[in-house]
Write a protein that holds these residues in place. Structure first.
Motif, PDB file in Angstrom:
ATOM      1  N   TYR A  92      54.047 114.763  16.601  1.00 46.19           N
ATOM      2  CA  TYR A  92      53.947 113.350  16.292  1.00 46.19           C
ATOM      3  C   TYR A  92      52.982 113.170  15.115  1.00 46.19           C
ATOM      4  O   TYR A  92      51.821 113.601  15.185  1.00 46.19           O
ATOM      5  CB  TYR A  92      53.434 112.566  17.502  1.00 46.19           C
ATOM      6  N   LEU A  93      53.462 112.548  14.040  1.00 45.20           N
ATOM      7  CA  LEU A  93      52.600 112.252  12.892  1.00 45.20           C
ATOM      8  C   LEU A  93      51.752 111.040  13.250  1.00 45.20           C
ATOM      9  O   LEU A  93      52.258 109.925  13.341  1.00 45.20           O
ATOM     10  CB  LEU A  93      53.428 111.981  11.635  1.00 45.20           C
ATOM     11  N   SER A  94      50.470 111.278  13.454  1.00 44.55           N
ATOM     12  CA  SER A  94      49.562 110.212  13.853  1.00 44.55           C
ATOM     13  C   SER A  94      49.170 109.342  12.671  1.00 44.55           C
ATOM     14  O   SER A  94      49.126 108.120  12.788  1.00 44.55           O
ATOM     15  CB  SER A  94      48.315 110.806  14.493  1.00 44.55           C
ATOM     16  N   ASN A  95      48.897 109.998  11.510  1.00 45.71           N
ATOM     17  CA  ASN A  95      48.489 109.213  10.350  1.00 45.71           C
ATOM     18  C   ASN A  95      48.467 110.080   9.100  1.00 45.71           C
ATOM     19  O   ASN A  95      48.361 111.295   9.186  1.00 45.71           O
ATOM     20  CB  ASN A  95      47.100 108.615  10.572  1.00 45.71           C
ATOM     21  N   SER A  96      48.556 109.438   7.950  1.00 49.77           N
ATOM     22  CA  SER A  96      48.401 110.056   6.633  1.00 49.77           C
ATOM     23  C   SER A  96      47.342 109.277   5.866  1.00 49.77           C
ATOM     24  O   SER A  96      47.288 108.053   5.972  1.00 49.77           O
ATOM     25  CB  SER A  96      49.707 109.987   5.833  1.00 49.77           C
ATOM     26  N   PHE A  97      46.548 110.003   5.079  1.00 48.82           N
ATOM     27  CA  PHE A  97      45.462 109.358   4.349  1.00 48.82           C
ATOM     28  C   PHE A  97      45.507 109.721   2.876  1.00 48.82           C
ATOM     29  O   PHE A  97      46.059 110.754   2.498  1.00 48.82           O
ATOM     30  CB  PHE A  97      44.111 109.782   4.948  1.00 48.82           C
ATOM     31  N   ASP A  98      44.888 108.863   2.052  1.00 46.43           N
ATOM     32  CA  ASP A  98      44.827 109.088   0.603  1.00 46.43           C
ATOM     33  C   ASP A  98      43.839 110.183   0.226  1.00 46.43           C
ATOM     34  O   ASP A  98      43.970 110.800  -0.818  1.00 46.43           O
ATOM     35  CB  ASP A  98      44.420 107.801  -0.127  1.00 46.43           C
ATOM     36  N   ASN A  99      42.808 110.375   1.075  1.00 43.84           N
ATOM     37  CA  ASN A  99      41.815 111.391   0.733  1.00 43.84           C
ATOM     38  C   ASN A  99      41.326 112.112   1.987  1.00 43.84           C
ATOM     39  O   ASN A  99      41.500 111.639   3.117  1.00 43.84           O
ATOM     40  CB  ASN A  99      40.657 110.789  -0.066  1.00 43.84           C
ATOM     41  N   TYR A 100      40.694 113.236   1.747  1.00 43.68           N
ATOM     42  CA  TYR A 100      40.262 114.102   2.838  1.00 43.68           C
ATOM     43  C   TYR A 100      39.152 113.473   3.684  1.00 43.68           C
ATOM     44  O   TYR A 100      39.137 113.635   4.903  1.00 43.68           O
ATOM     45  CB  TYR A 100      39.807 115.460   2.283  1.00 43.68           C
ATOM     46  N   GLU A 101      38.243 112.749   3.082  1.00 48.42           N
ATOM     47  CA  GLU A 101      37.132 112.163   3.817  1.00 48.42           C
ATOM     48  C   GLU A 101      37.632 111.180   4.878  1.00 48.42           C
ATOM     49  O   GLU A 101      37.154 111.185   6.016  1.00 48.42           O
ATOM     50  CB  GLU A 101      36.146 111.461   2.865  1.00 48.42           C
ATOM     51  N   LEU A 104      39.413 113.238   7.600  1.00 49.90           N
ATOM     52  CA  LEU A 104      38.456 113.956   8.438  1.00 49.90           C
ATOM     53  C   LEU A 104      37.767 113.010   9.419  1.00 49.90           C
ATOM     54  O   LEU A 104      37.572 113.348  10.593  1.00 49.90           O
ATOM     55  CB  LEU A 104      37.421 114.673   7.564  1.00 49.90           C
ATOM     56  N   SER A 105      37.420 111.828   8.975  1.00 54.76           N
ATOM     57  CA  SER A 105      36.795 110.849   9.858  1.00 54.76           C
ATOM     58  C   SER A 105      37.733 110.494  11.010  1.00 54.76           C
ATOM     59  O   SER A 105      37.319 110.439  12.172  1.00 54.76           O
ATOM     60  CB  SER A 105      36.419 109.598   9.068  1.00 54.76           C
ATOM     61  N   SER A 106      38.987 110.261  10.705  1.00 57.14           N
ATOM     62  CA  SER A 106      39.973 109.945  11.739  1.00 57.14           C
ATOM     63  C   SER A 106      40.180 111.132  12.681  1.00 57.14           C
ATOM     64  O   SER A 106      40.274 110.970  13.895  1.00 57.14           O
ATOM     65  CB  SER A 106      41.294 109.537  11.097  1.00 57.14           C
ATOM     66  N   TYR A 107      40.242 112.315  12.124  1.00 59.59           N
ATOM     67  CA  TYR A 107      40.401 113.538  12.919  1.00 59.59           C
ATOM     68  C   TYR A 107      39.219 113.723  13.870  1.00 59.59           C
ATOM     69  O   TYR A 107      39.392 114.026  15.055  1.00 59.59           O
ATOM     70  CB  TYR A 107      40.511 114.729  11.969  1.00 59.59           C
ATOM     71  N   ASN A 108      38.008 113.525  13.369  1.00 63.71           N
ATOM     72  CA  ASN A 108      36.813 113.695  14.196  1.00 63.71           C
ATOM     73  C   ASN A 108      36.745 112.682  15.333  1.00 63.71           C
ATOM     74  O   ASN A 108      36.135 112.945  16.371  1.00 63.71           O
ATOM     75  CB  ASN A 108      35.546 113.597  13.345  1.00 63.71           C
ATOM     76  N   ASN A 109      37.349 111.515  15.161  1.00 65.05           N
ATOM     77  CA  ASN A 109      37.334 110.455  16.178  1.00 65.05           C
ATOM     78  C   ASN A 109      38.704 110.264  16.818  1.00 65.05           C
ATOM     79  O   ASN A 109      38.991 109.197  17.357  1.00 65.05           O
ATOM     80  CB  ASN A 109      36.870 109.137  15.538  1.00 65.05           C
ATOM     81  N   PHE A 110      39.528 111.280  16.780  1.00 67.86           N
ATOM     82  CA  PHE A 110      40.922 111.162  17.218  1.00 67.86           C
ATOM     83  C   PHE A 110      41.043 110.839  18.705  1.00 67.86           C
ATOM     84  O   PHE A 110      40.365 111.418  19.541  1.00 67.86           O
ATOM     85  CB  PHE A 110      41.680 112.459  16.929  1.00 67.86           C
ATOM     86  N   GLU A 111      41.936 109.903  18.989  1.00 68.62           N
ATOM     87  CA  GLU A 111      42.337 109.580  20.357  1.00 68.62           C
ATOM     88  C   GLU A 111      43.857 109.547  20.396  1.00 68.62           C
ATOM     89  O   GLU A 111      44.499 109.101  19.443  1.00 68.62           O
ATOM     90  CB  GLU A 111      41.770 108.227  20.777  1.00 68.62           C
ATOM     91  N   ILE A 112      44.413 110.016  21.480  1.00 66.29           N
ATOM     92  CA  ILE A 112      45.874 110.021  21.619  1.00 66.29           C
ATOM     93  C   ILE A 112      46.363 108.581  21.622  1.00 66.29           C
ATOM     94  O   ILE A 112      45.869 107.757  22.399  1.00 66.29           O
ATOM     95  CB  ILE A 112      46.308 110.750  22.908  1.00 66.29           C
ATOM     96  N   PRO A 113      47.333 108.270  20.746  1.00 59.98           N
ATOM     97  CA  PRO A 113      47.848 106.898  20.714  1.00 59.98           C
ATOM     98  C   PRO A 113      48.577 106.559  22.023  1.00 59.98           C
ATOM     99  O   PRO A 113      49.057 107.443  22.724  1.00 59.98           O
ATOM    100  CB  PRO A 113      48.820 106.898  19.533  1.00 59.98           C
ATOM    101  N   GLU A 114      48.626 105.269  22.333  1.00 64.11           N
ATOM    102  CA  GLU A 114      49.326 104.836  23.551  1.00 64.11           C
ATOM    103  C   GLU A 114      50.823 105.075  23.442  1.00 64.11           C
ATOM    104  O   GLU A 114      51.456 105.514  24.392  1.00 64.11           O
ATOM    105  CB  GLU A 114      49.032 103.362  23.822  1.00 64.11           C
ATOM    106  N   ASN A 115      51.403 104.752  22.312  1.00 65.49           N
ATOM    107  CA  ASN A 115      52.844 104.914  22.122  1.00 65.49           C
ATOM    108  C   ASN A 115      53.098 105.957  21.055  1.00 65.49           C
ATOM    109  O   ASN A 115      52.682 105.799  19.917  1.00 65.49           O
ATOM    110  CB  ASN A 115      53.487 103.584  21.679  1.00 65.49           C
ATOM    111  N   TYR A 116      53.765 107.014  21.438  1.00 60.74           N
ATOM    112  CA  TYR A 116      54.142 108.051  20.483  1.00 60.74           C
ATOM    113  C   TYR A 116      55.479 108.632  20.917  1.00 60.74           C
ATOM    114  O   TYR A 116      55.839 108.602  22.098  1.00 60.74           O
ATOM    115  CB  TYR A 116      53.061 109.145  20.379  1.00 60.74           C
ATOM    116  N   HIS A 117      56.199 109.105  19.949  1.00 59.57           N
ATOM    117  CA  HIS A 117      57.519 109.700  20.200  1.00 59.57           C
ATOM    118  C   HIS A 117      57.516 111.094  19.578  1.00 59.57           C
ATOM    119  O   HIS A 117      57.410 111.224  18.355  1.00 59.57           O
ATOM    120  CB  HIS A 117      58.613 108.819  19.582  1.00 59.57           C
ATOM    121  N   LEU A 118      57.593 112.106  20.412  1.00 56.92           N
ATOM    122  CA  LEU A 118      57.560 113.486  19.924  1.00 56.92           C
ATOM    123  C   LEU A 118      58.876 113.851  19.256  1.00 56.92           C
ATOM    124  O   LEU A 118      59.950 113.491  19.738  1.00 56.92           O
ATOM    125  CB  LEU A 118      57.266 114.452  21.074  1.00 56.92           C
ATOM    126  N   ILE A 119      58.782 114.565  18.144  1.00 60.25           N
ATOM    127  CA  ILE A 119      59.955 115.032  17.415  1.00 60.25           C
ATOM    128  C   ILE A 119      59.972 116.557  17.407  1.00 60.25           C
ATOM    129  O   ILE A 119      58.975 117.214  17.711  1.00 60.25           O
ATOM    130  CB  ILE A 119      59.997 114.457  15.978  1.00 60.25           C
TER     131      ILE A 119
END
Length: 169
Positions: A92-101, A104-119
């Motif tokens: 599941y693609l959780s998110n894409s960002f314009d830059n690494y910083e 990385l911030s999102s990755y460090n604070n990652f929580e499993i989304p409520e709604n996701y569809h595995l591919i």
């Protein structure tokens, strides 16, 4: 005692030490949560052990994902892709960002989304993407794509991804 000889010997030993230190493998200097997988290896990543494993291993473990080259209808390589060896729906693609910083911030604070569809496969892999991956043990891991490489050399598709990885729950 010949001090010039001792001084020269010390300089040579120090020089050899520096050469050895500088020539250490790049992989060893990576952080412990950073990995590189390529399509030319018969290897994959296993979250349970937090390491790259061979398909033929003593534990009979399958990796949670492998890296392959994604091609278009003309056979041109467009990016790496992540997939499970048995082609199960695990990504599941959780998110894409314009830059690494930001990524990385999102990755460090990652929580499993409520709604996701595995591919079945993580397609169009690019730097600064965060992918949620279901593991073989029915838990989850997350990867942050740091860099990718791909090309077609001698009619052999090649793809590589460097990523940070961590287990979730």
């Amino acid at each position: 005692m010949n001090y010039k000889f001792v001084d020269m010997k010390t300089k040579i030993l120090f020089g050899l030490f520096l050469i050895i230190l500088i020539s250490c493998d790049e992989e060893e200097s990576k952080p412990s949560d950073e990995f590189t997988l390529s399509s030319s290896q018969y290897k994959g990543f296993l979250f349970e052990e937090m390491q790259i494993i061979s398909f033929s291993n003593t534990n009979d473990s399958n990796p949670d994902f492998v890296v392959l080259a994604q091609t278009d209808e003309n056979g041109d390589i467009v990016s790496p892709l992540l997939t499970h060896p048995e082609l199960e729906r695990r990504f599941y693609l959780s998110n894409s960002f314009d830059n690494y910083e930001k990524a990385l911030s999102s990755y460090n604070n990652f929580e499993i989304p409520e709604n996701y569809h595995l591919i079945q496969s993580a397609l169009n892999i690019e730097p600064n993407q965060i992918w949620l991956i279901k593991t073989n043990s029915e838990k989850f891991g997350v990867v942050l794509i740091k860099s990718t490489e791909y090309n077609k050399d001698n009619d052999t598709p090649y793809a590589e991804a460097t990523f940070k990885a961590k287990k979730i729950n």
